[in-house]
Design a protein around this motif. Structure first.
Motif, PDB file in Angstrom:
ATOM      1  N   GLU A 233     -29.055   9.892  25.220  1.00  0.00           N
ATOM      2  CA  GLU A 233     -29.291  10.827  24.125  1.00  0.00           C
ATOM      3  C   GLU A 233     -30.575  10.485  23.373  1.00  0.00           C
ATOM      4  O   GLU A 233     -31.329  11.376  22.966  1.00  0.00           O
ATOM      5  N   ARG A 234     -30.823   9.192  23.215  1.00  0.00           N
ATOM      6  CA  ARG A 234     -32.064   8.792  22.550  1.00  0.00           C
ATOM      7  C   ARG A 234     -33.276   9.192  23.379  1.00  0.00           C
ATOM      8  O   ARG A 234     -34.279   9.684  22.835  1.00  0.00           O
ATOM      9  N   SER A 235     -33.187   9.023  24.686  1.00  0.00           N
ATOM     10  CA  SER A 235     -34.305   9.442  25.551  1.00  0.00           C
ATOM     11  C   SER A 235     -34.490  10.953  25.507  1.00  0.00           C
ATOM     12  O   SER A 235     -35.625  11.442  25.459  1.00  0.00           O
ATOM     13  N   ARG A 236     -33.367  11.689  25.502  1.00  0.00           N
ATOM     14  CA  ARG A 236     -33.471  13.145  25.447  1.00  0.00           C
ATOM     15  C   ARG A 236     -34.077  13.601  24.112  1.00  0.00           C
ATOM     16  O   ARG A 236     -34.893  14.516  24.064  1.00  0.00           O
ATOM     17  N   ARG A 237     -33.680  12.941  23.027  1.00  0.00           N
ATOM     18  CA  ARG A 237     -34.244  13.289  21.724  1.00  0.00           C
ATOM     19  C   ARG A 237     -35.732  12.971  21.676  1.00  0.00           C
ATOM     20  O   ARG A 237     -36.530  13.742  21.122  1.00  0.00           O
TER      21      ARG A 237
END
Length: 455
Positions: A233-237
């Motif tokens: 999720e952090r990478s996607r954000r």
């Protein structure tokens, strides 16, 4: 009366709890008890972390170390019990050899059918209790006691392996079944069973410890999975933030050039004396299109910069988007660019959800833009049908009257239209017509529109 009702409610609650416990016991120990559940080898990452100094070839075989340990234990159990069968009578020796094979097969079976291995080991456990009670005369009593001890140890090992391989609650269920059987046999034979209560306590301590280890492993795996999802999720954000930054930079670049075009188009008629009306009209059209493009860029950038950039939300005040009400201005724009287009609206126009309005407008806009690029000189027709279950769109153009110039576009126009329609649960087709033109037809369902509510 109230006490009677409360007592009945308590009894029903206890009955439901008992029924649920029996149902879980049946699902865990009886349903598909001998189903094939192979134990996977250790992960390469764990082997590399535990013994990084081992060569690669040896580390590959080290993945199967738990299987080797279980197999070695089963072989030791067989050898330890089989050697005692030579000192007894032939018939009893044959039975003893069969018993050795029975109790040694259960640990090996835990590698593929753990619950089935428990039942096989329980059978050997019960046989050992019966054999101990039957070996009353000397010298056979010592042999029966030896077989019973071997069966106890093996059964404890099997139950521990089953708990480590399956789920913690099986520890309680297997313990209850095992010592329920032991208690029944104790009542039936009444002697030669040893101190079953102390054995039950010892088994309970070992199984609770194994269940705690299994629960800790599951919790740790859950934590690792949560951390992995958080990292994704952090990478996607981060990716979305990077895309938003690119969109802002793209807005700045395109807005600058469109502003220059608008200014030059506005100033061009004043640089030429006696400007023909047609030329002045063309410059005015260029300026209007440039200004409209700038307005669209500002709207899109507003959506990108908003904290909740949902362009299809029905109540998003930060993202004003074009709707079918502004379709006339779109048609006037493409007509001024040289495309002859006719619009036909059937049904009673009614307000639609913003996402449907925006998608319908964008589909018409993209289809007409494609007709301008790929079918110069052709006529186009836009049909919009307001029906009970949604809205239908049909944009068709005829055969071009001249060759189209090479287009620098990426060719994602039809794909973008299809994604918009599919996102809203609709259907779309885009293909060449029999006359040589091109047709885009789409239907977007609307489950509960304002017009239908007021009808």
């Amino acid at each position: 009366m109230n006490e009677t009702t409360q007592t009945q409610g308590t009894l029903r609650s206890e009955a439901r709890i008992a029924h649920g416990a029996l149902h879980r016991l049946r699902q865990d120990l009886f349903v598909d008890a001998f189903a094939f559940r192979p134990m996977p080898p250790l992960e390469d990452a764990k082997i590399s972390r535990w013994v990084p100094w081992l060569p690669e070839r040896i580390r590959h075989w080290a993945r199967w170390l738990p299987h080797f340990i279980v197999g070695f234990f089963a072989m030791c159990v067989f050898l330890a019990t089989f050697t005692t069968s030579y000192d007894v009578a032939p018939v009893r020796g044959l039975l003893a050899a069969g018993f050795s094979l029975l109790i040694s097969a259960a640990p090996a079976l835990t590698l593929s059918r753990p619950v089935g291995a428990f039942w096989l080991s329980l059978f050997g456990f019960a046989v050992s209790l019966v054999a101990t009670a039957s070996y009353s005369p000397a010298p056979y009593s010592s042999y029966g006691s030896g077989y019973r001890d071997a069966a106890f140890v093996t059964h404890l090992a099997v139950m521990t392996l089953v708990v480590l391989r399956t789920r913690p609650r099986l520890a309680v269920e297997m313990w209850l079944v095992t010592f329920g059987v032991g208690a029944v046999l104790t009542v039936l034979f009444g002697r030669g069973m040893g101190d079953l209560a102390l054995v039950a306590i010892f088994f309970g301590v070992v199984l609770v410890s194994a269940a705690a280890v299994r629960a800790w492993r599951e919790e740790r795996r859950h934590v690792v999975e949560t951390q992995t999802v958080t990292a994704e999720e952090r990478s996607r954000r981060t990716l979305l933030e990077e895309r938003a930054l690119i969109a802002r930079e793209l807005h700045d670049v395109v807005a600058h050039h469109m502003s220059v075009i608008a200014i030059q188009a506005e100033a061009a008629p004043y640089r030429v004396e006696n400007t023909p009306p047609e030329l002045a009209t063309s410059f005015a059209t260029i300026r209007e299109n440039a200004v409209a493009a700038l307005a669209e860029l500002r709207r899109i950038l507003g959506v990108v910069r908003s904290e909740d950039p949902d362009a299809f939300a029905d109540s998003d005040p930060e993202a004003p988007q074009p709707t079918l009400a502004s379709l006339d201005s779109l048609l006037d724009s493409v007509r001024s660019a040289g495309l002859t287009v006719e619009a036909v609206i059937t049904g009673a126009p009614r307000p639609l959800p913003q996402g449907v309005e925006l998608s319908a407008y964008r589909i018409v806009q993209e289809a007409l833009s494609n007709a301008l690029r790929h079918a110069p000189g052709a006529d186009a027709r836009v049909e919009i049908s307001y029906v009970l279950g949604g809205i239908g769109l049909r944009i068709v153009n005829g055969v071009p009257s001249r060759l189209a110039k090479p287009s620098p576009g990426a060719g994602h126009g039809v794909l973008g239209m299809r994604e918009r329609v599919q996102m809203l649960g609709g259907e779309m087709t885009a293909d060449h017509t029999e006359e040589g033109g091109f047709e885009v037809a789409a239907f977007i369902p609307v489950a509960n529109t304002v017009g239908e509510n007021t009808a």
